[in-house]
Design a protein around this motif. Structure first.
Motif, PDB file in Angstrom:
ATOM      1  N   SER A 105     -83.676 -57.863 -66.067  1.00  0.00           N
ATOM      2  CA  SER A 105     -85.090 -58.053 -65.742  1.00  0.00           C
ATOM      3  C   SER A 105     -85.939 -56.998 -66.438  1.00  0.00           C
ATOM      4  CB  SER A 105     -85.323 -58.022 -64.229  1.00  0.00           C
ATOM      5  OG  SER A 105     -86.589 -58.588 -63.924  1.00  0.00           O
ATOM      6  N   GLY A 106     -87.271 -57.142 -66.241  1.00  0.00           N
ATOM      7  CA  GLY A 106     -88.230 -56.234 -66.871  1.00  0.00           C
ATOM      8  C   GLY A 106     -89.394 -55.955 -65.947  1.00  0.00           C
ATOM      9  N   SER A 107     -90.222 -55.001 -66.334  1.00  0.00           N
ATOM     10  CA  SER A 107     -91.253 -54.476 -65.441  1.00  0.00           C
ATOM     11  C   SER A 107     -92.564 -55.244 -65.462  1.00  0.00           C
ATOM     12  CB  SER A 107     -91.543 -53.019 -65.810  1.00  0.00           C
ATOM     13  OG  SER A 107     -91.947 -52.904 -67.177  1.00  0.00           O
ATOM     14  N   GLN A 108     -92.822 -56.030 -66.507  1.00  0.00           N
ATOM     15  CA  GLN A 108     -94.180 -56.499 -66.794  1.00  0.00           C
ATOM     16  C   GLN A 108     -94.526 -57.863 -66.206  1.00  0.00           C
ATOM     17  OE1 GLN A 108     -91.622 -56.463 -68.843  1.00  0.00           O
ATOM     18  NE2 GLN A 108     -91.703 -58.088 -70.352  1.00  0.00           N
ATOM     19  N   LYS A 109     -93.723 -58.356 -65.307  1.00  0.00           N
ATOM     20  CA  LYS A 109     -93.981 -59.682 -64.735  1.00  0.00           C
ATOM     21  C   LYS A 109     -94.298 -59.531 -63.238  1.00  0.00           C
ATOM     22  CE  LYS A 109     -92.464 -61.665 -68.650  1.00  0.00           C
ATOM     23  NZ  LYS A 109     -93.159 -62.628 -69.514  1.00  0.00           N
ATOM     24  N   GLY A 110     -93.388 -59.938 -62.370  1.00  0.00           N
ATOM     25  CA  GLY A 110     -93.640 -59.872 -60.939  1.00  0.00           C
ATOM     26  C   GLY A 110     -93.759 -58.463 -60.393  1.00  0.00           C
ATOM     27  N   LEU A 111     -93.197 -57.493 -61.088  1.00  0.00           N
ATOM     28  CA  LEU A 111     -93.302 -56.101 -60.633  1.00  0.00           C
ATOM     29  C   LEU A 111     -94.683 -55.508 -60.894  1.00  0.00           C
ATOM     30  CD1 LEU A 111     -89.793 -54.742 -61.678  1.00  0.00           C
ATOM     31  CD2 LEU A 111     -90.614 -55.116 -59.352  1.00  0.00           C
ATOM     32  N   MET A 112     -95.522 -56.210 -61.671  1.00  0.00           N
ATOM     33  CA  MET A 112     -96.939 -55.848 -61.856  1.00  0.00           C
ATOM     34  C   MET A 112     -97.137 -54.536 -62.599  1.00  0.00           C
ATOM     35  SD  MET A 112     -98.408 -56.949 -58.084  1.00  0.00           S
ATOM     36  CE  MET A 112     -97.329 -55.821 -57.193  1.00  0.00           C
ATOM     37  N   LEU A 113     -96.182 -54.166 -63.446  1.00  0.00           N
ATOM     38  CA  LEU A 113     -96.257 -52.938 -64.236  1.00  0.00           C
ATOM     39  C   LEU A 113     -96.517 -53.258 -65.700  1.00  0.00           C
ATOM     40  CD1 LEU A 113     -93.096 -51.240 -62.747  1.00  0.00           C
ATOM     41  CD2 LEU A 113     -95.401 -50.340 -62.518  1.00  0.00           C
ATOM     42  N   PRO A 114     -96.922 -52.282 -66.490  1.00  0.00           N
ATOM     43  CA  PRO A 114     -96.939 -52.493 -67.937  1.00  0.00           C
ATOM     44  C   PRO A 114     -95.511 -52.689 -68.456  1.00  0.00           C
ATOM     45  CG  PRO A 114     -98.225 -50.549 -67.318  1.00  0.00           C
ATOM     46  CD  PRO A 114     -97.434 -50.955 -66.118  1.00  0.00           C
ATOM     47  N   PRO A 115     -95.367 -53.235 -69.666  1.00  0.00           N
ATOM     48  CA  PRO A 115     -94.025 -53.306 -70.268  1.00  0.00           C
ATOM     49  C   PRO A 115     -93.459 -51.905 -70.457  1.00  0.00           C
ATOM     50  CG  PRO A 115     -95.626 -54.625 -71.510  1.00  0.00           C
ATOM     51  CD  PRO A 115     -96.413 -53.793 -70.544  1.00  0.00           C
ATOM     52  N   GLY A 116     -92.125 -51.808 -70.460  1.00  0.00           N
ATOM     53  CA  GLY A 116     -91.524 -50.510 -70.766  1.00  0.00           C
ATOM     54  C   GLY A 116     -90.368 -50.106 -69.880  1.00  0.00           C
ATOM     55  N   ILE A 117     -90.100 -50.873 -68.817  1.00  0.00           N
ATOM     56  CA  ILE A 117     -88.905 -50.629 -68.006  1.00  0.00           C
ATOM     57  C   ILE A 117     -88.103 -51.918 -67.982  1.00  0.00           C
ATOM     58  CG2 ILE A 117     -87.945 -49.996 -65.764  1.00  0.00           C
ATOM     59  CD1 ILE A 117     -90.403 -48.509 -65.093  1.00  0.00           C
ATOM     60  N   SER A 118     -86.788 -51.793 -68.128  1.00  0.00           N
ATOM     61  CA  SER A 118     -85.919 -52.956 -67.960  1.00  0.00           C
ATOM     62  C   SER A 118     -84.733 -52.583 -67.086  1.00  0.00           C
ATOM     63  CB  SER A 118     -85.455 -53.500 -69.307  1.00  0.00           C
ATOM     64  OG  SER A 118     -84.665 -52.557 -70.001  1.00  0.00           O
ATOM     65  N   PHE A 119     -84.028 -53.600 -66.621  1.00  0.00           N
ATOM     66  CA  PHE A 119     -83.024 -53.409 -65.573  1.00  0.00           C
ATOM     67  C   PHE A 119     -81.760 -54.218 -65.844  1.00  0.00           C
ATOM     68  CE2 PHE A 119     -87.330 -53.470 -63.856  1.00  0.00           C
ATOM     69  CZ  PHE A 119     -87.421 -52.258 -63.199  1.00  0.00           C
TER      70      PHE A 119
END
Length: 409
Positions: free
Chosen positions: A202-216
């Protein structure tokens, strides 16, 4: 100083299916001073976000967090579980499933791409029975992993991941299950442990409501065991060092500290019992999706995902009539009404546009988006069957939200 915000006065409506609008509350959290990533106060932050993200994935097992996009997390999932030449089975549901398949090929894996023919395969979710049939035929168990996309951002189709797990089990096959939930996590229901997923990306920039730049990478014990013998090259992506250092709240490299501040705040918002917790999050997105789809149906336009049970709570793909360039419609809407919509990708480029209904959003945000779409479609000469705006208004007014996300600003 560069001046990049050239939007006219008033709010720019960012209704692409990610990156999603970032709440002011999260932006404020990200503005805190950067701290020593080896100091004691960072360990408090690290442990907090690691615990919070486990709840978001609904797992009790480790979640590796990378300073990267979702594409990096794809590579991490494959590099930690596979060896050169390994056979992976992937299912084509859209553009992002295709990109993951291309990555696996470039990494030296033998990829097999299942799917329905032509554009039809981009209008439905994963067909679990096809995976079961293929795995049953794999008597030698040469297939090492099954890779599927949970929420296909390019088409608006959400696949039944539990059905895929059951298909693997019914075939009595030992393959790992790797799932991309980059756009699904924290918007569409997702249960990493209960659904038997081995690696969730997953990534930060969708449902987590963050800018791009974190992935999981959310991990299972089976995936961690597989990583011990996997031979694909890995250093930055390697789980072993990350999982070990995470026990103390630290990372083996420099993490993106200020985005982790934002992630901590996002977890607080999404898990807040006063707002219904995760179930409240999923209910909000389902309701928004129904309202938007009511509007599209009233226009008399096709929804890209034709499989009703698979229509996404995260976004809706709108197919334009034959001969109408969807990208030209999007451009007109952007220039006239300051509204950004998602473009069609790959096989459906120019044939559809995408309305995102995820993250920091509400009924009036979506009413504005639908108004911009309706005006733009009319200006483009598209003959509409009726008013989608009126239909969405009726839906939202007649179906009040059970609980609202609080203190987003």
């Amino acid at each position: 100083m560069l001046t990049l915000d050239f939007h006219p006065t008033g709010r720019h409506f960012l209704q692409i299916p990610g990156p999603s609008p970032v709440p002011d509350r999260i932006l404020r959290a990200m503005s805190l001073p950067t701290i020593d990533h080896r100091g004691p106060e960072f360990a408090v932050l690290g442990k907090r976000v690691l615990k919070g993200i486990q709840h978001i994935f609904q797992t009790k097992h480790p979640v590796a967090i990378y300073p990267a996009s979702g594409t990096g997390a794809w590579e991490a999932a494959l590099a930690n579980t596979m060896s050169p030449g390994d056979h992976v089975l992937m299912f084509e549901t859209g553009h992002f499933a295709t990109l993951w398949q291309k990555m696996a090929t470039r990494l030296g894996l033998k990829t097999e791409f299942l799917g329905l023919p032509g554009v039809e395969g981009w209008r439905r979710g994963v067909q679990a029975h096809m995976i079961e049939e293929r795995l049953k035929a794999d008597k030698e168990h040469s297939i090492k992993a099954v890779c599927v996309v949970h929420n296909e951002t390019s088409t608006g189709a959400t696949s039944n991941i539990l059905a895929v797990r059951r298909a693997i089990d019914a075939a009595r096959h030992p393959a790992l299950l790797l799932v991309d939930s980059i756009s699904g996590l924290a918007s569409a229901e997702y249960k990493h442990d209960e659904w038997g997923v081995d690696v969730t990306v997953s990534g930060s920039q969708k449902g987590l409501m963050l800018p791009p730049g974190i992935s999981f990478n959310a991990l299972s014990p089976k995936a961690l065991e597989a990583s011990k013998s996997a031979k694909l090259p890995k250093a930055f992506w390697a789980w072993d060092e990350i999982v070990e250092m995470n026990k103390g709240g630290y990372w083996p490299y420099t993490p993106n500290t200020n985005l982790l501040y934002g992630l901590a705040e996002a977890c607080d918002m999404l898990l807040d019992p006063a707002s219904g917790g995760l179930e409240g999050v999923f209910a909000r997105h389902r309701r928004w999706a129904e309202g938007v789809r009511a509007g599209v149906k009233a226009w008399g336009l096709e929804i890209q995902c034709t499989e009703v049970a698979s229509q996404s709570p995260v976004l809706t793909g709108v197919v334009t009539p034959e001969g109408v360039d969807a990208d030209a419609v999007r451009k007109l809407i952007y220039e006239r009404f300051d509204l950004s919509l998602g473009t069609g990708l790959g096989k459906v480029k120019g044939r559809m546009f995408r309305i995102g209904h995820l993250g920091d959003c509400n009924d009036l945000t979506l009413m504005a988006a639908l108004s911009g779409c309706e005006m733009g479609l009319k200006l483009a000469g598209v003959k509409l069957a009726g008013s989608g705006v009126a239909a969405a208004m009726e839906y939202f007014a007649g179906h009040p939200a059970p609980v609202a996300l609080q203190k987003a600003a």
